[in-house]
Design a protein around this motif. Structure first.
Motif, mmCIF file in Angstrom:
data_model
loop_
_atom_site.group_PDB
_atom_site.id
_atom_site.type_symbol
_atom_site.label_atom_id
_atom_site.label_comp_id
_atom_site.label_asym_id
_atom_site.label_seq_id
_atom_site.Cartn_x
_atom_site.Cartn_y
_atom_site.Cartn_z
ATOM 1 N N THR A 224 0.845 -1.180 0.107
ATOM 2 C CA THR A 224 -0.085 0.150 -0.075
ATOM 3 C C THR A 224 0.910 1.290 0.132
ATOM 4 O OG1 THR A 224 0.006 0.282 2.397
ATOM 5 C CG2 THR A 224 -1.738 -1.372 1.605
ATOM 6 N N ASP B 102 1.415 3.088 2.347
ATOM 7 C CA ASP B 102 1.951 3.047 3.645
ATOM 8 C C ASP B 102 3.031 1.881 3.824
ATOM 9 O OD1 ASP B 102 0.263 5.287 4.409
ATOM 10 O OD2 ASP B 102 -1.161 3.978 4.950
ATOM 11 N N ASN C 284 -6.896 -1.152 1.562
ATOM 12 C CA ASN C 284 -6.559 0.187 1.124
ATOM 13 C C ASN C 284 -7.009 0.194 -0.509
ATOM 14 O OD1 ASN C 284 -5.258 2.367 -0.320
ATOM 15 N ND2 ASN C 284 -4.523 2.837 1.729
#
Length: 84
Positions: A53, A55, A71
């Motif tokens: 993702t 992140d 996500n």
């Protein structure tokens, strides 16, 4: 990241949901993509998935029928052994 090789089969759009069957053979990935709608995975087999993702990476076991929300922007990888 493993080579891409996953296949997506659109199954329909209805009431703000899009249903897509993804097939990820062992050591394949979807490639980076963005979902326009909320995204939930419902596995049809047990195994291990790796998701990238914005992140970072997430490794998690998947279980038949146990849904997981993801996500909307990600890469999905199959971490299944070749014999699975």
């Amino acid at each position: 990241m493993p080579a891409m090789g996953a296949t997506a089969t659109p199954l329909g759009d209805e009431h703000g949901f899009r249903l897509t069957e993804w097939r990820l053979p062992p050591s394949t990935s979807t490639g980076w993509h963005v979902h326009e709608l909320p995204y939930t995975v419902v596995p049809l087999t047990d195994g291990l998935m790796r998701i990238e993702t914005p992140d970072g990476w997430i490794d998690f076991p998947i279980e038949i029928g146990k849904s997981t929300r993801l996500n909307s922007s990600h890469v999905s990888e199959s971490r299944m052994p070749s014999s699975a």
